[in-house]
Write an enzyme that holds these catalytic residues in place. Sequence first.
Site, PDB file in Angstrom:
ATOM      1  CD  GLU A  46      61.834  67.189 105.546  1.00 48.44           C
ATOM      2  OE1 GLU A  46      61.651  68.137 104.763  1.00 48.44           O
ATOM      3  OE2 GLU A  46      62.658  67.216 106.483  1.00 48.44           O
ATOM      4  CG  ASN A  56      68.748  68.292 103.947  1.00 44.42           C
ATOM      5  OD1 ASN A  56      68.435  68.634 102.811  1.00 44.42           O
ATOM      6  ND2 ASN A  56      68.261  68.910 105.031  1.00 44.42           N
ATOM      7  CD  GLU A  57      68.378  73.083 103.951  1.00 41.82           C
ATOM      8  OE1 GLU A  57      68.099  73.452 105.101  1.00 41.82           O
ATOM      9  OE2 GLU A  57      67.746  73.450 102.946  1.00 41.82           O
ATOM     10  CE1 TYR A  73      61.616  74.721  99.643  1.00 41.36           C
ATOM     11  CE2 TYR A  73      63.748  74.938 100.729  1.00 41.36           C
ATOM     12  CZ  TYR A  73      62.664  74.157 100.337  1.00 41.36           C
ATOM     13  OH  TYR A  73      62.636  72.819 100.643  1.00 41.36           O
ATOM     14  CD  GLU A  82      65.242  70.696 100.835  1.00 45.45           C
ATOM     15  OE1 GLU A  82      64.790  71.738 101.348  1.00 45.45           O
ATOM     16  OE2 GLU A  82      65.769  69.776 101.493  1.00 45.45           O
ATOM     17  CD  GLN A 117      58.947  68.499 101.784  1.00 46.29           C
ATOM     18  OE1 GLN A 117      58.270  67.560 102.171  1.00 46.29           O
ATOM     19  NE2 GLN A 117      59.901  69.034 102.523  1.00 46.29           N
TER      20      GLN A 117
HETATM   21  O1  AHR Z   1      61.476  71.489 102.692  1.00 42.69           O
HETATM   22  C1  AHR Z   1      61.442  71.891 104.021  1.00 42.69           C
HETATM   23  C2  AHR Z   1      62.825  72.050 104.623  1.00 42.69           C
HETATM   24  O2  AHR Z   1      63.506  73.065 103.967  1.00 42.69           O
HETATM   25  C3  AHR Z   1      63.748  70.863 104.495  1.00 42.69           C
HETATM   26  O3  AHR Z   1      63.543  69.904 105.482  1.00 42.69           O
HETATM   27  C4  AHR Z   1      65.097  71.491 104.656  1.00 42.69           C
HETATM   28  O4  AHR Z   1      66.102  70.770 103.995  1.00 42.69           O
HETATM   29  C5  AHR Z   1      64.897  72.883 104.106  1.00 42.69           C
HETATM   30  O5  AHR Z   1      65.402  73.841 104.954  1.00 42.69           O
END
Ligand code: AHR
Length: 522
Positions: free
Chosen positions: A52, A198-199, A271, A327, A376
């Site tokens: 990103e 995205n999201e 995450y 992600e 990432q």
């Molecule tokens: O990876 C960092 C961020 O985490 C991304 O931009 C977003 O999609 C997620 O919330």
Amino acid sequence: MRHYAVSLTALGLVAFGWAAMANAATPVTQVTVDTTKPGAPISRQIFGQFAEHLGTGVYGGIWVGKDSPIPNTRGIRNDVVAALKAIKVPNVRWPGGCFADEYHWEKGIGKGPRPVTLNSNWGGVIEPNTFGTDEYMDFLSQIGAASYVSANVGSSTPRETAEWLEYMTSEKETSLAMARRENGHPAPYAVNFLGIGNESWGCGGNMTPEHYADEYRAFSTYAKNYNPEQTGDKRMMKIASGANVDDYNWTETVMKDTQGKEIDGLSLHFYSGFENWPPYQPASGFDETEYAKVIKTALRMDELVTKHSAIMDKYDPQKKVALVVDEWGAWLKNEPGTNPGFLFQQNSQRDAVLAAVTINIFTRHADRVRMANIAQMINVLQAMILTDGDKMVLTPTYHVFKMYVPWQDATFLPVTYDAGTYSHGGVTLPRADIAAAKAKDGKVYVSITNIDPTQPLEVDLDALGLKAKSASGQTLTAPKIDSINTFDKPNTVVPKAISATAEGGKLVLKLAPESVTVVSLD
Ligand code: AHR
């Protein structure tokens, strides 16, 4: 059952002072790999990366510019390209993340000076737009990866996505295709995967799932790929923006409302590293309790994938739509003294264990999880590579991805074992995580992660249907629970060779505490 012996020296146990521990009586874990019952193909795309426009993930990490003293090819740093080629990155998701829903591709093309914009999501810094579509495609061709382009749904229109695709994929002499030619690329690019938003439940527009499903259908209608080579198996896959963690209603609604439409994948973002937002765990300098807590959070991936898949099964029993975990990874406290908006964190042996157990979960769900992107790739969150100016270091996570290269497009093999549990600080975890696959080279690979950071793991391996005579591979161990690689000491956590030959008809592997091992059986 065959048994093999592996020396303590080969395992690094002596070097790390664990010889006494290794000699102590620890229960032997019986492991059976059944090579006669192959499962689903393990898509190489589960080893995908995410890059990103965030911190130094792109600027500094990939792009240094043509005039940089850092060795580069057309502005893209050579050391990073060489490192990424070695792990055979299958695809790179770009340009975001949250950044994608504020990105306007036209600002990132052309030979003249490009508009300078703001990166409002990540530190409010200047976005020079010097790394745009053509530079991304050049980067992909240098590392040999497929494209995964994230389209702006939140702050844009279907028209912008349609025109971006025309710029990238048309071979006809339209103004947009001619612009691409003038920018040095006569042939259409391959857009292999297209993320539509995205999201979208959050930074991508704060939409309800019903509203997003409407948007998806509209965007998808106009998202056409004109590349004449992208037909049949090579056609562009359209991926819908999926749920955050355990938002099962999102998955239910989007699956229901997109039935019969062009949808090849539905994403999931998860995450690990924290129970409650914001992330607080230090990336290094942590203790055993923090180690155990972080690994516990990562293991939740199995529950999430299982439950989202069950919902998808209702609408798509033939599993045509992939669950795309685009992600994932550990989100830890950013390094002291760094811009909090840059999400820069160190990467330890704990991250290596976390990566291995997560990859193993994906392999167990290979029938539905056919793509994933760790967050990432460089300098951001759980990165493969850290850079600082002309310096570059490979992280423990990088080494795990390298050890798993043979698993790309391999076939899942069932494994049975019971290694018991490891408990610390009120947290109980399985003591080991073991997976197996038959690779395209014809060999059977076994991955064994010893989650316990205090005890070695002794494994007695039996491979049904295989007359193996030896085992060889690599083991990733570390001197301390929180060992990291730094620019000054880049080889603290690096894989070491491990091999074994038949002895007494048995294969016995003694694996260091908190280690990741991948061996092939010959
Ligand atoms: O990876 C960092 C961020 O985490 C991304 O931009 C977003 O999609 C997620 O919330």
